[in-house]
Design a protein around this motif. Structure first.
Motif, PDB file in Angstrom:
ATOM      1  N   GLU A  64      75.864 -61.154 -11.797  1.00  0.00           N
ATOM      2  CA  GLU A  64      74.462 -61.451 -12.075  1.00  0.00           C
ATOM      3  C   GLU A  64      73.769 -60.225 -12.666  1.00  0.00           C
ATOM      4  O   GLU A  64      73.932 -59.100 -12.174  1.00  0.00           O
ATOM      5  CB  GLU A  64      73.743 -61.874 -10.788  1.00  0.00           C
ATOM      6  CG  GLU A  64      74.266 -63.150 -10.181  1.00  0.00           C
ATOM      7  CD  GLU A  64      73.980 -64.383 -11.029  1.00  0.00           C
ATOM      8  OE1 GLU A  64      72.994 -64.362 -11.789  1.00  0.00           O
ATOM      9  OE2 GLU A  64      74.746 -65.360 -10.930  1.00  0.00           O
ATOM     10  N   ARG A  65      72.982 -60.454 -13.701  1.00  0.00           N
ATOM     11  CA  ARG A  65      72.218 -59.376 -14.344  1.00  0.00           C
ATOM     12  C   ARG A  65      70.803 -59.411 -13.768  1.00  0.00           C
ATOM     13  O   ARG A  65      70.056 -60.375 -13.982  1.00  0.00           O
ATOM     14  CB  ARG A  65      72.198 -59.560 -15.861  1.00  0.00           C
ATOM     15  CG  ARG A  65      73.606 -59.434 -16.478  1.00  0.00           C
ATOM     16  CD  ARG A  65      73.611 -59.760 -17.961  1.00  0.00           C
ATOM     17  NE  ARG A  65      72.778 -58.860 -18.742  1.00  0.00           N
ATOM     18  CZ  ARG A  65      73.157 -57.646 -19.148  1.00  0.00           C
ATOM     19  NH1 ARG A  65      74.362 -57.190 -18.814  1.00  0.00           N
ATOM     20  NH2 ARG A  65      72.353 -56.903 -19.884  1.00  0.00           N
ATOM     21  N   ILE A  66      70.462 -58.364 -13.021  1.00  0.00           N
ATOM     22  CA  ILE A  66      69.214 -58.311 -12.271  1.00  0.00           C
ATOM     23  C   ILE A  66      68.322 -57.229 -12.868  1.00  0.00           C
ATOM     24  O   ILE A  66      68.650 -56.040 -12.809  1.00  0.00           O
ATOM     25  CB  ILE A  66      69.480 -58.016 -10.785  1.00  0.00           C
ATOM     26  CG1 ILE A  66      70.434 -59.063 -10.197  1.00  0.00           C
ATOM     27  CG2 ILE A  66      68.169 -57.967 -10.005  1.00  0.00           C
ATOM     28  CD1 ILE A  66      70.905 -58.724  -8.789  1.00  0.00           C
ATOM     29  N   MET A  67      67.211 -57.627 -13.445  1.00  0.00           N
ATOM     30  CA  MET A  67      66.264 -56.674 -14.024  1.00  0.00           C
ATOM     31  C   MET A  67      65.237 -56.264 -12.970  1.00  0.00           C
ATOM     32  O   MET A  67      64.573 -57.122 -12.375  1.00  0.00           O
ATOM     33  CB  MET A  67      65.563 -57.271 -15.246  1.00  0.00           C
ATOM     34  CG  MET A  67      64.552 -56.324 -15.895  1.00  0.00           C
ATOM     35  SD  MET A  67      63.869 -56.988 -17.453  1.00  0.00           S
ATOM     36  CE  MET A  67      65.280 -56.762 -18.549  1.00  0.00           C
ATOM     37  N   ASP A  83      53.026 -56.554 -20.662  1.00  0.00           N
ATOM     38  CA  ASP A  83      53.147 -56.340 -22.099  1.00  0.00           C
ATOM     39  C   ASP A  83      54.586 -56.100 -22.528  1.00  0.00           C
ATOM     40  O   ASP A  83      54.955 -56.381 -23.675  1.00  0.00           O
ATOM     41  CB  ASP A  83      52.310 -55.121 -22.528  1.00  0.00           C
ATOM     42  CG  ASP A  83      50.838 -55.289 -22.225  1.00  0.00           C
ATOM     43  OD1 ASP A  83      50.306 -56.385 -22.486  1.00  0.00           O
ATOM     44  OD2 ASP A  83      50.218 -54.331 -21.720  1.00  0.00           O
ATOM     45  N   LEU A  84      55.411 -55.565 -21.638  1.00  0.00           N
ATOM     46  CA  LEU A  84      56.742 -55.080 -22.004  1.00  0.00           C
ATOM     47  C   LEU A  84      57.885 -55.974 -21.559  1.00  0.00           C
ATOM     48  O   LEU A  84      58.963 -55.938 -22.143  1.00  0.00           O
ATOM     49  CB  LEU A  84      56.950 -53.678 -21.415  1.00  0.00           C
ATOM     50  CG  LEU A  84      55.969 -52.598 -21.886  1.00  0.00           C
ATOM     51  CD1 LEU A  84      56.206 -51.306 -21.115  1.00  0.00           C
ATOM     52  CD2 LEU A  84      56.112 -52.359 -23.379  1.00  0.00           C
ATOM     53  N   VAL A  85      57.664 -56.753 -20.502  1.00  0.00           N
ATOM     54  CA  VAL A  85      58.800 -57.438 -19.885  1.00  0.00           C
ATOM     55  C   VAL A  85      59.467 -58.435 -20.828  1.00  0.00           C
ATOM     56  O   VAL A  85      60.696 -58.594 -20.815  1.00  0.00           O
ATOM     57  CB  VAL A  85      58.357 -58.110 -18.563  1.00  0.00           C
ATOM     58  CG1 VAL A  85      57.421 -59.299 -18.824  1.00  0.00           C
ATOM     59  CG2 VAL A  85      59.568 -58.543 -17.742  1.00  0.00           C
ATOM     60  N   GLY A  86      58.701 -59.099 -21.683  1.00  0.00           N
ATOM     61  CA  GLY A  86      59.294 -60.054 -22.617  1.00  0.00           C
ATOM     62  C   GLY A  86      60.249 -59.378 -23.589  1.00  0.00           C
ATOM     63  O   GLY A  86      61.312 -59.926 -23.913  1.00  0.00           O
ATOM     64  N   GLN A  87      59.880 -58.176 -24.071  1.00  0.00           N
ATOM     65  CA  GLN A  87      60.755 -57.424 -24.971  1.00  0.00           C
ATOM     66  C   GLN A  87      62.051 -57.053 -24.270  1.00  0.00           C
ATOM     67  O   GLN A  87      63.141 -57.158 -24.847  1.00  0.00           O
ATOM     68  CB  GLN A  87      60.045 -56.158 -25.443  1.00  0.00           C
ATOM     69  CG  GLN A  87      58.711 -56.386 -26.127  1.00  0.00           C
ATOM     70  CD  GLN A  87      57.973 -55.080 -26.358  1.00  0.00           C
ATOM     71  OE1 GLN A  87      58.575 -54.039 -26.614  1.00  0.00           O
ATOM     72  NE2 GLN A  87      56.650 -55.129 -26.263  1.00  0.00           N
ATOM     73  N   ALA A 139      54.636 -64.271 -18.444  1.00  0.00           N
ATOM     74  CA  ALA A 139      55.445 -63.631 -19.489  1.00  0.00           C
ATOM     75  C   ALA A 139      56.929 -63.802 -19.207  1.00  0.00           C
ATOM     76  O   ALA A 139      57.727 -64.022 -20.129  1.00  0.00           O
ATOM     77  CB  ALA A 139      55.092 -62.145 -19.582  1.00  0.00           C
ATOM     78  N   VAL A 140      57.319 -63.709 -17.942  1.00  0.00           N
ATOM     79  CA  VAL A 140      58.732 -63.892 -17.587  1.00  0.00           C
ATOM     80  C   VAL A 140      59.131 -65.357 -17.712  1.00  0.00           C
ATOM     81  O   VAL A 140      60.153 -65.695 -18.328  1.00  0.00           O
ATOM     82  CB  VAL A 140      59.004 -63.380 -16.162  1.00  0.00           C
ATOM     83  CG1 VAL A 140      60.435 -63.715 -15.732  1.00  0.00           C
ATOM     84  CG2 VAL A 140      58.762 -61.878 -16.074  1.00  0.00           C
ATOM     85  N   LEU A 141      58.337 -66.248 -17.138  1.00  0.00           N
ATOM     86  CA  LEU A 141      58.696 -67.665 -17.138  1.00  0.00           C
ATOM     87  C   LEU A 141      58.726 -68.240 -18.551  1.00  0.00           C
ATOM     88  O   LEU A 141      59.482 -69.186 -18.821  1.00  0.00           O
ATOM     89  CB  LEU A 141      57.713 -68.447 -16.267  1.00  0.00           C
ATOM     90  CG  LEU A 141      57.700 -68.101 -14.771  1.00  0.00           C
ATOM     91  CD1 LEU A 141      56.733 -69.007 -14.023  1.00  0.00           C
ATOM     92  CD2 LEU A 141      59.096 -68.186 -14.170  1.00  0.00           C
TER      93      LEU A 141
END
Length: 255
Positions: free
Chosen positions: A41-44, A95-99, A146-148
């Motif tokens: 799993e890739r966990i940010m 502002d950054l999480v989508g990128q 932004a995440v969803l």
């Protein structure tokens, strides 16, 4: 109720805990190992110093339970929902999480913010005032959306109480939980329970009944955690994400 009305109510309902600096703590949750062949799993990780400092303990706890994972680290000390990474720029978490998601393709984003705030840089409002709370709540919702919007799973960390009994504010805990109520499907990791007594109060030392007696959870600043404290946070962190490694069950129906 509007989000603003709920935020105002949470400030007015702030509770000050007892003055005890030590107490009996809940025992860590039990975590089952992953099935053989469970995917990685890739966990940010998106958060402040509490999450950044706990990352080595989280890595160790994942390995202990044979839960394969890659941690994508975007946790930075001194950062907050209202605090740009670079002053004067659009570099708040939302502002950054989508990128970052587009570049690194996480399976899940875990967000933890304990309420960092820098007067002047982040605005004129007093910390924990109704106005500040409303702004924090708005930013939390903006990060969630932004995440969803990327189709990525989101888990909010319920932050531990802050620096002392006197500054413990239960509203920030409730606002994090509120995100999972407003947005169905958003998960929660509990960092309130491992950092408090069984009664839910701020403590400096905790005994969870494992036979080792009292251990110091916090550094002398009362906010950040010792190695023992970070290990305790990691146990609840992994327990909160354990279902990521569950293997879907296929049911065959015979007619």
């Amino acid at each position: 109720h509007s989000r603003g009305h709920i935020a105002s109510w949470l400030v007015l309902a702030a509770i000050v805990g007892t003055t005890a600096a030590c107490g009996l703590g809940p025992q860590p949750p039990q975590v089952a190992p992953a099935d053989a062949g469970a995917p990685t799993e890739r966990i940010m990780l998106v958060g402040d110093s509490l999450l950044a400092q706990a990352e080595p303990a989280i890595t160790s706890e994942l390995a202990t339970h044979h839960l394969p994972a890659v941690l994508l680290d975007h946790a930075t000390g001194g950062w907050g929902l209202l605090t740009p990474l670079q002053p004067g720029t659009a570099s708040r978490p939302a502002d950054l999480v989508g990128q970052w998601i587009a570049q690194e393709h996480p399976d899940v984003v875990v967000a933890e913010f304990s309420g960092n705030y820098w007067p002047g840089q982040d605005g004129p409002d007093d910390y924990l005032s109704v106005a500040w709370t409303s702004r924090w709540d708005t930013e939390a919702d903006r990060l969630t959306r932004a995440v969803l919007a990327t189709g990525t799973r989101l888990v909010w960390v319920i932050p531990p109480p802050r620096s002392s009994v006197e500054t413990t504010w239960y509203g920030l805990r409730d606002l994090s939980v509120f995100e999972s109520v407003v947005h169905p499907g958003v998960g929660l990791v509990d960092w309130w329970t491992p950092a408090t007594s069984r009664e839910g109060h701020w403590v400096l030392y905790v005994d969870d009944g494992d036979g080792h007696g009292y251990r110091k959870l916090r550094l002398d600043d009362g906010l950040h955690f010792t190695a023992d404290g970070q290990e305790r946070l990691a146990k609840w962190f992994v327990a909160g994400l354990r279902d990521l490694w569950d293997t879907p069950t296929t049911t065959t129906t015979t007619t």
